[in-house]
Design an enzyme around this catalytic site. Structure first.
Site, PDB file in Angstrom:
ATOM      1  N   SER B  22       0.831  -1.205   0.000  1.00 35.69           N
ATOM      2  CA  SER B  22       0.000   0.000   0.000  1.00 35.69           C
ATOM      3  C   SER B  22       0.870   1.261   0.000  1.00 35.69           C
ATOM      4  O   SER B  22       1.897   1.328   0.668  1.00 35.69           O
ATOM      5  CB  SER B  22      -0.887  -0.006   1.244  1.00 35.69           C
ATOM      6  N   ASN B  68      10.147   7.004   5.302  1.00 39.64           N
ATOM      7  CA  ASN B  68       9.032   7.874   4.955  1.00 39.64           C
ATOM      8  C   ASN B  68       8.217   8.239   6.173  1.00 39.64           C
ATOM      9  O   ASN B  68       8.145   7.487   7.153  1.00 39.64           O
ATOM     10  CB  ASN B  68       8.152   7.220   3.878  1.00 39.64           C
ATOM     11  N   CYS B 131      -1.200   2.158  13.213  1.00 38.75           N
ATOM     12  CA  CYS B 131      -1.596   3.545  13.476  1.00 38.75           C
ATOM     13  C   CYS B 131      -1.985   3.657  14.942  1.00 38.75           C
ATOM     14  O   CYS B 131      -2.350   2.670  15.588  1.00 38.75           O
ATOM     15  CB  CYS B 131      -2.729   3.974  12.556  1.00 38.75           C
ATOM     16  N   GLY B 244      11.675  -5.087   1.991  1.00 39.76           N
ATOM     17  CA  GLY B 244      12.987  -5.191   1.362  1.00 39.76           C
ATOM     18  C   GLY B 244      13.081  -6.116   0.180  1.00 39.76           C
ATOM     19  O   GLY B 244      14.176  -6.563  -0.178  1.00 39.76           O
ATOM     20  N   GLY B 265       7.183  -2.910  -2.006  1.00 39.48           N
ATOM     21  CA  GLY B 265       6.930  -1.501  -1.746  1.00 39.48           C
ATOM     22  C   GLY B 265       8.027  -0.591  -2.236  1.00 39.48           C
ATOM     23  O   GLY B 265       7.937   0.007  -3.311  1.00 39.48           O
TER      24      GLY B 265
END
Lengths: 249, 290
Positions: B22, B68, B131, B244, B265
């Site tokens: 995602s 990020n 989260c 990775g 990703g």
């Protein structure tokens, strides 16, 4: 669906550096044409220790099977690209981004104002206008890169000179030809204030970039209406749309 | 050979065992590769209300990978359903929608909305449990087996559609989190999210606008591979390995550690066609004489 964006490895055809400015030409990926000046590619050196991501660099000319780039060497990614010799390889993803509007490619004169930030986009515009009247003012911050870029514009047939922010403001305030801008926020803010609303003026944005496709939302740039633009999708915007950081007094 | 061709993961029939993580893939990638070959497509995490995300810089290179702190910018679920979902559905592969909320009730509301009749294109949900739990002291849902179970159970109570729980590597023991997620109704486990990290400039100033971020890419592969193996040993639920993956060797390692599929990703950010390159390599290894 045929690919319109390349993701491939291409050989370097030519490259040289003048101080901290690098010029690089690679074999163009087949079947993928840049949309115009403002289009860019993510370029990464195939060499040991090169950083993880490609660097967004404006494509200067897309004819004759070659894509050229000009950039200030500002970090490990651009340093690795500048070190590439003919025959060595670069990974390339592109073309991406959006070009300057049609008004900038017509026969009428165009004024370009910038500094050494993201100047490749302005060189791409000058290259696309080769043979037409293009006036260039580079804001001179004392960097040795500025005269190198000035010469590059002249090589493309533009009338190029150096000046300060006041000179740039004067050009923006008085002319009525299309105005193309790329530079640091301090220059962009000054030109936003100086340029009359009715003048055709567009600014090229720059930001740290991840995917280049709009998936990761790394390359956001704030807009005056409170929203944000993804720079990878809107490389060039009307001058009065983006918000820039005002200079610190 | 394991990992070649279609595979069913958590009741979702994947076309192939490779899918995007995602936040790294969008419909525009159809311009660069044949996205119909992907196992599934996974949009950027969706929240109930629109969110702007974190201040810039949001992405930096660090330790040979990426860090990020994007901050889950989202158009909000209604705009996603109206504008984005049709574009993802048109790509062909099953659509696994990643969702995030600050409470179990928030996850429930998102699940109810995304499993409504006008969202038939949603093949399943990926619950982004990395989260903060606003009712649990701000700790990550995925850091607490009970909070994880509460979210999964809440979502399961309103849908029969496949639920994948995406776990966090930032836990002392991932196995109880995994087993509680499955007991509460998760059909598959995604292992896992980025590793919390900090990158500094000279002088000590954070390199990311949000100060802290998540490390991804090659530096975290050995860590995630271990967690993948631990989760696969702890439950019978299928595992999607993530962390990775850049080469076919990485894919094979995750399969050997028990993954049924892998999500790519950071490598997708660097080379968007990495996933189809890996699929080509998988197919070539299955048919070496061709």
């Amino acid at each position: 669906m045929p690919a319109t964006v390349a993701d491939c490895t291409v050989p370097v055809v030519a490259g040289h550096r003048v101080g901290d400015v690098a010029f690089l030409t690679v074999a163009a990926p087949q079947g993928c044409a840049p949309s115009g000046p403002g289009a860019f590619a993510l370029l990464r050196a195939v060499s040991p220790g090169a950083p993880f991501l490609g660097r967004p660099l404006s494509i200067i000319g897309g004819d004759e099977g070659l894509w050229s780039f000009a950039f200030n060497i500002i970090g490990a990614g651009t340093e690795a690209l500048a070190a590439l010799a003919p025959g060595e390889n670069a990974e390339i993803v592109g073309p991406l981004g959006t070009p300057f509007g049609a008004a900038f490619l017509g026969e009428a004169p165009v004024t370009i104002v910038g500094d050494r930030t993201h100047v490749g986009t302005l060189l791409a515009l000058a290259a696309a206008r080769k043979g037409l009247v293009t006036r260039v003012l580079l804001r001179d911050d004392g960097s040795p890169a500025i005269p190198v870029f000035e010469d590059a514009f002249k090589t493309l047939g533009a009338t190029a000179s150096r000046g300060n922010t006041a000179d740039a403001i004067a050009l923006a305030a008085k002319g009525d030809d299309p105005l193309a801008i790329a530079g640091e926020d301090v220059l962009a803010v000054a030109l936003q204030e100086a340029t009359p609303e009715g003048r055709v003026a567009e600014v090229a944005l720059h930001q740290m970039m991840g995917c280049g496709f709009g998936a990761c939302h790394s390359c956001v740039h704030p807009l005056r209406d409170g929203t944000v633009a993804l720079v990878c999708q809107t490389t060039v915007l009307p001058l009065h749309k983006p918000a820039f950081a005002a200079p610190t007094p | 050979m394991r990992g070649v061709g279609p595979v069913t993961v958590g009741r979702v029939a994947l076309r192939a065992p490779i899918l995007p993580a995602s936040g790294t893939f969008c419909p525009a990638h159809a311009a660069v590769m044949d996205v119909a070959r992907l196992g599934a497509v996974v949009p950027k995490t969706v929240t109930h209300e629109p969110r702007g995300g974190n201040p810039t810089p949001r992405l930096v290179e660090a330790a040979g990978g990426l860090m990020n702190a994007i901050g889950i910018p989202s158009p909000g679920v209604e705009a996603f359903v109206a504008e984005s979902l049709p574009a993802y559905a048109a790509l062909g592969p099953p659509v696994i929608v990643s969702v995030s909320a600050g409470t179990a009730e928030g996850f429930l509301a998102l699940t109810r909305r995304l499993c409504a009749p006008d969202c038939a294109a949603v093949a399943g949900l990926e619950l982004n449990l990395s989260c903060p739990n606003l009712e649990g002291g701000g700790h990550l849902f995925a850091a607490d087996p009970r909070a994880t179970a509460a979210v999964v159970a809440a979502c399961r109570s309103v849908t029969d559609r496949p639920l994948w729980a995406k776990l966090s590597p930032a836990v002392a023991d991932i196995q109880p989190v995994a087993t509680e997620a499955v007991a509460a109704g998760a059909d598959a486990l995604v292992v896992g999210n980025t590793m919390p990290a900090l990158a500094l400039q000279e002088g000590g100033k954070p390199r990311l606008g949000n100060r802290f971020g998540g490390l991804s890419g090659p530096p975290i592969k050995p860590l995630q591979l271990r967690l993948c193996a631990m989760v696969a040993e702890a439950t019978d639920a299928p595992v999607v390995g993530c962390g990775g993956i850049t080469t076919i060797s990485d894919v094979r390692d995750y399969f050997a550690a028990g993954a049924s599929a892998v999500a790519v990703g950071s490598a997708t950010l660097a080379r968007p066609s990495t996933m189809v390159t890996l699929l080509d390599a998988l197919e070539a290894s299955a048919h070496p004489s061709e």
